[in-house]
Enzyme design. Structure first.
Site, PDB file in Angstrom:
ATOM      1  CG  ASP A 147      -1.955  -1.062   1.220  1.00 42.47           C
ATOM      2  OD1 ASP A 147      -2.286  -1.509   0.117  1.00 42.47           O
ATOM      3  OD2 ASP A 147      -2.434  -1.449   2.297  1.00 42.47           O
ATOM      4  CG  ASP A 189      -5.021  -0.282   5.789  1.00 43.75           C
ATOM      5  OD1 ASP A 189      -5.819  -0.688   4.921  1.00 43.75           O
ATOM      6  OD2 ASP A 189      -4.523   0.866   5.771  1.00 43.75           O
ATOM      7  CG  ASP A 225      -6.719  -4.412   2.229  1.00 44.43           C
ATOM      8  OD1 ASP A 225      -6.954  -4.373   1.009  1.00 44.43           O
ATOM      9  OD2 ASP A 225      -6.399  -3.410   2.902  1.00 44.43           O
TER      10      ASP A 225
END
Length: 586
Positions: free
Chosen positions: A28, A315, A319
């Site tokens: 990310d 997070d 996900d």
């Protein structure tokens, strides 16, 4: 424990070994590669782009709606005791903008909201204002622009023409190229009768302006990126931000160096067939923007199909499937949800990309240490087996008893071997390519080195010492000795001592299969010396105490036997150093 000290919490122990073999990291952007400390840096208001303070007069008059949207359209939680908001740093930055420009502004009652969703990439909140109900919205420009038919200007509210739409898209691209996250702010008045019909809310918006938020990269991420490249690990950025924003940040942190890296958006990825996607993933540098959680899962599966060991960060609740599917799921400890942490193998206590790289280094070290441990332990098998083969084939006294073998395997070898398991990562570890996916822990090279090289050297020393003691005592070929004969006890003790002395040298040789023992530093692992002291004390107890003699069937050795062993230990060191030199040259 070492990984925890480096802010990486291991939830599943086998994941440590897998982590050391990672070939791709899907990371990310926000909070992992960047600091997640956002601030509004630029604004675009009806054709004018500038810093917020420079536009303050406009924001207090014609564009006051920008301040109202920034201050009200959020999902932050107010902590009354601390008198501050808690939640998404992006929304905190918008509230800070509103508070800075209009600290005494009224706070309107929130009546309802349409929460943010990744698929919609926008949110809206309904508030009761003195002028009636107002709906405030914010989100990605491409998500908000189709919902807007008017825009705010200094002269008032005007129709949103196709030309203005093009200018807004160009302004968004310009802000994104500066590495800023871009949000569109919009509002509209809502009649009391339509307040309950949420399905009809998001239409007829008035576009108030664009906000560019800066999120500085973490300072040591560029170094971590360089480490990954040196280690042969490919890093792909996966973000929901604008493609140009993602690319600008990727260049800032050193993830992208080439002029034309692979830059793919979620809609583009969705149009690719599995074969086309696998071909696209051959690109050495890749940035994926505007991706949804299900598309992250598609990426993970495509990379695994190509034979990669994939580590993926996440997070959010969405996900979790990608974290479970990845070879290594890495969740954020600070900003991550409980669902993400439960699905992950590794939790970053500081949400920091550099911590992933440190964890990979530790994972590689663990794998290497397992091999060092095995090499050391397996080496002593040969000098333990050869005496029995010689006893059967050549009709000589048995050079080593069963209990003396146990003294080596369960006694003298254990602490030095465990010390090898605690070896710190060597400096060149992250300049080596990842191991192959199907590579075995017990490889052919390891077995050959332990059994056919180091083990044979130790066996030669053990047997030579055994015959040296026998011949010195008057033994002749074919003579069998009683188990309690003093000469036999001394000879078997000499064989045991030879194996232990050779293993004391071998523990240093096993610290690295290629690097010279003289380059590794003698104080890099002090646990080895504790193991050697314990090993030496153990053989002294076995050979020179009455209890040791009775239990292990041994007898005291004179100084001449120990001196006889030294050339064999030196020869083992020299020959192994020569072998390592040949390997390094190749």
């Amino acid at each position: 424990r070492r990984m925890a000290r480096r802010r990486a919490l291991v939830r599943h122990l086998p994941a440590v070994e897998t982590l050391g073999g990672a070939t791709v990291i899907l990371s990310d952007k926000t909070g992992t590669l960047t600091q997640n400390r956002m601030a509004v840096e630029r604004l675009y208001l009806a054709g004018r782009e500038d810093a917020p303070q420079a536009l303050a007069p406009l924001l207090r008059q014609a564009f006051a709606a920008v301040v109202d949207i920034a201050g009200h359209c959020h999902s932050l939680e107010w902590l009354a005791g601390e008198r501050r908001f808690s939640g998404d740093p992006m929304e905190q930055a918008l509230v800070a903008l509103a508070d800075g420009l209009a600290p005494e502004r009224p706070r309107y009652e929130r009546r309802d909201e349409l929460p943010f969703e990744m698929e919609r990439r926008r949110m809206a909140s309904l508030h009761a204002t003195p002028g009636g109900l107002r709906l405030y919205g914010k989100g990605a420009l491409e998500a908000m622009l189709p919902l807007c038919d008017r825009m705010q200007t200094e002269a008032g509210i005007v129709p949103l023409t196709p030309a203005e739409r093009e200018r807004l898209l160009a302004a968004e691209a310009g802000l994104a190229e500066q590495g800023l996250r871009v949000l569109a702010l919009a509002w509209r008045e809502v009649a009391e009768g339509e307040a309950k019909a949420k399905a009809d809310w998001e239409a007829g918006f008035i576009l108030a302006g664009l906000v560019g938020l800066a999120d500085p990269p973490r300072p040591d991420v560029p170094k971590a990126m360089a480490t990954c490249k040196a280690a042969g690990i490919r890093v792909f950025m996966v973000t929901g931000d604008h493609p140009r924003t993602a690319l600008a940040v990727a260049r800032q942190i050193g993830l992208v160096d080439s002029a034309e890296p692979l830059l793919m958006t979620g809609p583009e990825l969705r149009r690719l067939s599995p074969t086309q996607l696998q071909l696209a993933l051959d690109a050495p540098e890749a940035v994926f923007a505007r991706l949804s959680a299900d598309q992250k899962l598609i990426l993970v599966q495509a990379l695994q199909a190509k034979g990669h060991i994939v580590a993926v960060t996440g997070d959010g609740v969405n996900d979790a499937p990608a974290l479970r599917a990845a070879d290594i799921g890495v969740a954020m400890g600070r900003s991550g949800t409980d669902v993400a942490r439960e699905a992950a193998d590794l939790v970053l206590l500081d949400d920091h990309f550099a911590t992933i790289v440190a964890a990979i280094e530790e994972g590689r070290a663990v794998y290497q240490n397992l091999r060092k441990f095995l090499t050391y332990i397996l080496t002593s098998n040969i000098p333990e087996v050869v005496p029995y083969l010689a006893f059967v084939l050549f009709k000589i006294p048995l050079p080593l008893t069963v209990i003396q073998i146990l003294a080596v395997d369960l006694g003298t070898d254990m602490l030095p071997a465990l010390a090898l398991g605690a070896e710190p990562p060597h400096p060149g570890l992250m300049r080596e390519p990842p191991r192959r996916r199907g590579e075995r822990l017990l490889s052919r090279g390891l077995i050959q080195r332990a059994y056919l090289f180091l083990g044979l050297l130790e066996a030669a020393a053990a047997m030579a010492t055994f015959f040296h003691v026998l011949e010195r005592g008057g033994w002749h070929a074919g003579q069998m000795l009683a188990w309690d004969d003093p000469l036999y006890l001394e000879a078997t003790t000499a064989t045991l001592a030879a194996i232990i002395v050779m293993q004391m040298v071998n523990v240093f040789l096993c610290r690295d299969p290629r690097q010279s023992v003289f380059r590794l530093g003698w104080l890099g692992n002090r646990l080895i010396y504790l193991g050697l002291v314990a090993e030496l004390l153990m053989i002294l107890v076995i050979a020179y105490t009455d209890a040791g003699n009775r239990v292990f069937g041994t007898a005291p050795l004179d100084l001449g036997v120990w001196l006889y062993l030294l050339p064999f230990a030196g020869a083992m060191l020299v020959l192994e150093e020569a072998r390592k030199a040949v390997v390094r040259k190749r």
